[in-house]
Enzyme design. Sequence first.
Site, PDB file in Angstrom:
ATOM      1  N   HIS A   3     -37.547  98.257 -52.809  1.00 27.95           N
ATOM      2  CA  HIS A   3     -36.818  97.055 -52.410  1.00 27.95           C
ATOM      3  C   HIS A   3     -36.327  96.293 -53.632  1.00 27.95           C
ATOM      4  O   HIS A   3     -35.185  95.832 -53.660  1.00 27.95           O
ATOM      5  CB  HIS A   3     -37.702  96.158 -51.532  1.00 27.95           C
ATOM      6  CG  HIS A   3     -37.820  96.637 -50.121  1.00 27.95           C
ATOM      7  ND1 HIS A   3     -38.480  97.792 -49.781  1.00 27.95           N
ATOM      8  CD2 HIS A   3     -37.335  96.120 -48.960  1.00 27.95           C
ATOM      9  CE1 HIS A   3     -38.416  97.963 -48.473  1.00 27.95           C
ATOM     10  NE2 HIS A   3     -37.730  96.957 -47.954  1.00 27.95           N
ATOM     11  N   TYR A  47     -18.057  94.322 -49.227  1.00 28.74           N
ATOM     12  CA  TYR A  47     -16.825  95.069 -48.951  1.00 28.74           C
ATOM     13  C   TYR A  47     -15.693  94.128 -48.569  1.00 28.74           C
ATOM     14  O   TYR A  47     -15.902  92.939 -48.317  1.00 28.74           O
ATOM     15  CB  TYR A  47     -17.060  96.089 -47.828  1.00 28.74           C
ATOM     16  CG  TYR A  47     -17.104  95.475 -46.440  1.00 28.74           C
ATOM     17  CD1 TYR A  47     -16.007  95.564 -45.581  1.00 28.74           C
ATOM     18  CD2 TYR A  47     -18.232  94.796 -45.978  1.00 28.74           C
ATOM     19  CE1 TYR A  47     -16.044  95.008 -44.321  1.00 28.74           C
ATOM     20  CE2 TYR A  47     -18.277  94.238 -44.718  1.00 28.74           C
ATOM     21  CZ  TYR A  47     -17.175  94.348 -43.892  1.00 28.74           C
ATOM     22  OH  TYR A  47     -17.211  93.776 -42.638  1.00 28.74           O
ATOM     23  N   ARG A  53     -35.827 104.541 -54.900  1.00 29.96           N
ATOM     24  CA  ARG A  53     -35.857 103.713 -53.709  1.00 29.96           C
ATOM     25  C   ARG A  53     -37.051 102.762 -53.689  1.00 29.96           C
ATOM     26  O   ARG A  53     -38.178 103.146 -53.378  1.00 29.96           O
ATOM     27  CB  ARG A  53     -35.866 104.583 -52.438  1.00 29.96           C
ATOM     28  CG  ARG A  53     -35.608 103.734 -51.192  1.00 29.96           C
ATOM     29  CD  ARG A  53     -35.878 104.474 -49.904  1.00 29.96           C
ATOM     30  NE  ARG A  53     -35.547 103.619 -48.766  1.00 29.96           N
ATOM     31  CZ  ARG A  53     -36.303 102.606 -48.336  1.00 29.96           C
ATOM     32  NH1 ARG A  53     -37.445 102.327 -48.950  1.00 29.96           N
ATOM     33  NH2 ARG A  53     -35.922 101.861 -47.312  1.00 29.96           N
ATOM     34  N   LEU A  94     -18.171  84.208 -41.288  1.00 31.41           N
ATOM     35  CA  LEU A  94     -17.357  84.669 -42.404  1.00 31.41           C
ATOM     36  C   LEU A  94     -16.032  83.918 -42.365  1.00 31.41           C
ATOM     37  O   LEU A  94     -15.362  83.906 -41.330  1.00 31.41           O
ATOM     38  CB  LEU A  94     -17.099  86.179 -42.305  1.00 31.41           C
ATOM     39  CG  LEU A  94     -16.265  86.736 -43.456  1.00 31.41           C
ATOM     40  CD1 LEU A  94     -17.082  86.782 -44.743  1.00 31.41           C
ATOM     41  CD2 LEU A  94     -15.719  88.107 -43.117  1.00 31.41           C
ATOM     42  N   ARG A 154     -12.503  86.842 -52.760  1.00 30.66           N
ATOM     43  CA  ARG A 154     -13.694  86.835 -51.899  1.00 30.66           C
ATOM     44  C   ARG A 154     -14.619  88.002 -52.227  1.00 30.66           C
ATOM     45  O   ARG A 154     -15.849  87.871 -52.160  1.00 30.66           O
ATOM     46  CB  ARG A 154     -13.292  86.869 -50.424  1.00 30.66           C
ATOM     47  CG  ARG A 154     -14.490  86.695 -49.483  1.00 30.66           C
ATOM     48  CD  ARG A 154     -14.084  86.569 -48.040  1.00 30.66           C
ATOM     49  NE  ARG A 154     -13.456  87.793 -47.537  1.00 30.66           N
ATOM     50  CZ  ARG A 154     -13.003  87.936 -46.282  1.00 30.66           C
ATOM     51  NH1 ARG A 154     -13.101  86.934 -45.426  1.00 30.66           N
ATOM     52  NH2 ARG A 154     -12.452  89.058 -45.895  1.00 30.66           N
TER      53      ARG A 154
END
Length: 283
Positions: free
Chosen positions: A100, A31, A98, A200, A50
């Site tokens: 992994h 995000y 669902r 970050l 980014r």
Amino acid sequence: MKVLFNGRLMDRSECAVDIEDRGYQFGDGVYEVIRIYNGTLYTLDEHVARFFKSAAEIRIDLPFSEDELQSDLKELIKANQVQDGGLYLQATRGTAPRKHQYPAGLAPQVTAYTFPIKKPVNEQQNGVSVITEDDLRWLRCDIKSLNLLYNVMIKQKAHEASSFEAILVRDGLVTEGTSSNVYAVKDQVIYTHPATNLILNGITRRTLLELIRKNGWQYKEKAMSKDELMNADEVFISSTTAEVIPVTVIDGQNVGTGVPGPRTKEVQKALEEHILSVTAAFS
């Protein structure tokens, strides 16, 4: 309010995500949060770059170019007539049963929407108190992923302690805040953790370092110890939504004189002037 969902503008009520979306079930996505000033997406190029880098790091192949995404985001803020606020942008790996592991060829789900931001004027002028906590996050903090559970837990702990933020410490060294980058000033030198996998590399952080260089202020990208942080002359934090905020109290102890310091105020002013110059040029 209009939202952008997979390249289409639509009403928020029309936007729906499947219950097996991997972002919803695994936090499998990335995000960005972009500030809007004067109807302009501030540092848009850097945020979008980014976003693509984070997606590539976790092997999400976005089905559009950076230019196409920028165009869509500009249309979104026009549709919502936003002059001042923020934009949230998210990509998940997509929908699959669902497990992994995930199958090849999933279609990423990309969502963006605008939201209001209340400028933290009092905090910027008077400073804030923070706490320190152990940094127990994973070791790829350089990826702006949706996996923010530890950040949420510690941010809530800070909130319940009547503190603005929590500064994280890993192996005795200061990394960053739960949602901010951290800087300390000692003998007029500004210190901040280098841009490694442990933090970050914030867009506001990058902008500030550029402005610090242009103004000829001394700085070092060096990991500080907690003791160095506690004995700094000044401390401040930065983020997209908070901009630059002085830290005046850490774990109940005053930073320096207990009021925002002169270098912090200079950095604040430099950022404010940069924002005005950039947004005026694009308005």
